[in-house]
Design a protein around this motif. Structure first.
Motif, mmCIF file in Angstrom:
data_model
loop_
_atom_site.group_PDB
_atom_site.id
_atom_site.type_symbol
_atom_site.label_atom_id
_atom_site.label_comp_id
_atom_site.label_asym_id
_atom_site.label_seq_id
_atom_site.Cartn_x
_atom_site.Cartn_y
_atom_site.Cartn_z
ATOM 1 N N MET A 292 0.826 -1.205 0.000
ATOM 2 C CA MET A 292 0.000 0.000 0.000
ATOM 3 C C MET A 292 0.861 1.256 0.000
ATOM 4 O O MET A 292 0.537 2.254 -0.653
ATOM 5 C CB MET A 292 -0.946 -0.017 1.206
ATOM 6 N N ALA A 293 1.986 1.197 0.740
ATOM 7 C CA ALA A 293 2.881 2.356 0.795
ATOM 8 C C ALA A 293 3.493 2.630 -0.574
ATOM 9 O O ALA A 293 3.601 3.784 -1.007
ATOM 10 C CB ALA A 293 3.981 2.113 1.826
ATOM 11 N N GLN A 294 3.884 1.557 -1.286
ATOM 12 C CA GLN A 294 4.459 1.711 -2.612
ATOM 13 C C GLN A 294 3.460 2.331 -3.580
ATOM 14 O O GLN A 294 3.789 3.221 -4.367
ATOM 15 C CB GLN A 294 4.930 0.348 -3.147
ATOM 16 N N GLN A 295 2.217 1.847 -3.505
ATOM 17 C CA GLN A 295 1.185 2.415 -4.370
ATOM 18 C C GLN A 295 0.904 3.866 -4.008
ATOM 19 O O GLN A 295 0.631 4.700 -4.869
ATOM 20 C CB GLN A 295 -0.092 1.584 -4.271
ATOM 21 N N GLY A 296 0.996 4.185 -2.701
ATOM 22 C CA GLY A 296 0.788 5.567 -2.268
ATOM 23 C C GLY A 296 1.864 6.495 -2.796
ATOM 24 O O GLY A 296 1.580 7.627 -3.221
ATOM 25 N N VAL A 297 3.123 6.013 -2.790
ATOM 26 C CA VAL A 297 4.236 6.819 -3.309
ATOM 27 C C VAL A 297 4.039 7.091 -4.794
ATOM 28 O O VAL A 297 4.233 8.215 -5.273
ATOM 29 C CB VAL A 297 5.577 6.095 -3.064
ATOM 30 N N GLU A 298 3.634 6.058 -5.532
ATOM 31 C CA GLU A 298 3.426 6.210 -6.969
ATOM 32 C C GLU A 298 2.269 7.163 -7.256
ATOM 33 O O GLU A 298 2.333 8.002 -8.167
ATOM 34 C CB GLU A 298 3.140 4.843 -7.594
ATOM 35 N N GLN A 299 1.218 7.061 -6.456
ATOM 36 C CA GLN A 299 0.068 7.953 -6.650
ATOM 37 C C GLN A 299 0.453 9.404 -6.358
ATOM 38 O O GLN A 299 0.039 10.321 -7.064
ATOM 39 C CB GLN A 299 -1.083 7.515 -5.753
#
Length: 280
Positions: A141-148
């Motif tokens: 989830m953190a990785q997806q948050g960074v990308e977003q």
């Protein structure tokens, strides 16, 4: 109420000499990326596109398709995925034609292998492994948050650039005819610089005059010649006659002045010229 699908586990599953991108979603189902399977089989780009179309139009198989946002080597991408239970059905519908056997025998062999074994390999890869830990889910989830956040920052930066450009256009349009000759010269200089340097100044100036002649239905050379003849008859010296320019001719006609100023503004906007400090 339909469940909104989210990815709880994602992996590249080794299959022969290739890997299949597959996921497990919050409805408990396993799904495989169609593009990865087509590439693993060895289908050409046209053949892969045809299979995507076939999946989308098939009365049964189309019900198993979902577009999921997955983290790929190219970043977050919308990926067409097919439910594992429907995978053999789709693969069975890919015809092995005599032409395919002759021109691409390796793809034929791969296709048969996928038809017979792909479902079991994918099932084993997910079902034999424990559910991801809370820490793994948080990391995903953190990785997806960074990308977003990166995407949002890019959108904001683009919006800021657009607003800056719009403000600059508004400033150019707001320029009034007061001291217009000085402002026109400044804009012509800036346009010339944007085209590579002051050596382009003459071309830019001539281009502005040509547009004026077309739009204003006039001949500046004739007007300039007539103006010099008139001055000569009034006893004006030749040195002063030589200093009279087309810009002087334009300045004597209010209609041409208005048209010419509009033309230079349009050229400045086209070349994205900044006008800070020029005044209104």
């Amino acid at each position: 109420m339909n469940l909104t699908l989210t990815v709880v586990e994602q992996k590249l599953v080794p299959f022969g000499d290739y890997e299949i991108l597959a996921v497990k979603t919050n409805d408990g189902k396993i799904r495989a990326a169609v593009k990865w399977i087509c590439k693993g089989i060895g289908l050409t780009d046209d053949q892969a596109k045809r299979q995507v179309k076939n999946i989308q139009t098939d009365l049964v198989v189309s019900r198993s398709v979902s577009n999921l946002t997955l983290n790929t080597n190219a970043g977050l991408r919308d990926v067409m995925c097919i439910e594992l239970d429907f995978l053999p059905l789709w693969l069975a519908k890919i015809s092995i034609t005599p032409s395919m056997q002759e021109t691409n025998p390796e793809a034929v062999e791969n296709l048969v292998n996928y038809q017979l074994k792909a479902k079991d390999v994918l099932a084993d890869a997910f079902l034999s492994k424990q559910q991801p830990t809370t820490a793994e889910l948080i990391a995903m989830m953190a990785q997806q948050g960074v990308e977003q956040e990166r995407r949002l920052n890019a959108v904001e930066e683009k919006q800021l650039q657009l607003e800056t450009k719009q403000d600059n256009i508004a400033e150019i349009i707001a320029l009034n005819p007061t001291e217009w000759r000085k402002k026109v010269t400044n804009l012509i200089n800036k346009i010339a610089l944007s085209r590579g340097g002051f050596e382009a100044y003459r071309n830019v100036r001539n281009e502005s005059y040509q547009i004026l002649e077309e739009r204003g239905r006039c001949k500046l050379d004739i007007r300039l010649s007539n103006r010099r003849k008139e001055m000569a008859l009034n006893g004006i010296s030749k040195s002063k006659l030589d200093k009279v320019t087309k810009l002087d001719v334009i300045a004597e006609d209010a209609r041409l002045t208005e048209i010419y100023l509009a033309i230079v503004k349009e050229m400045a906007i086209k070349h994205q010229i900044k006008v800070e400090g020029m005044g209104a």
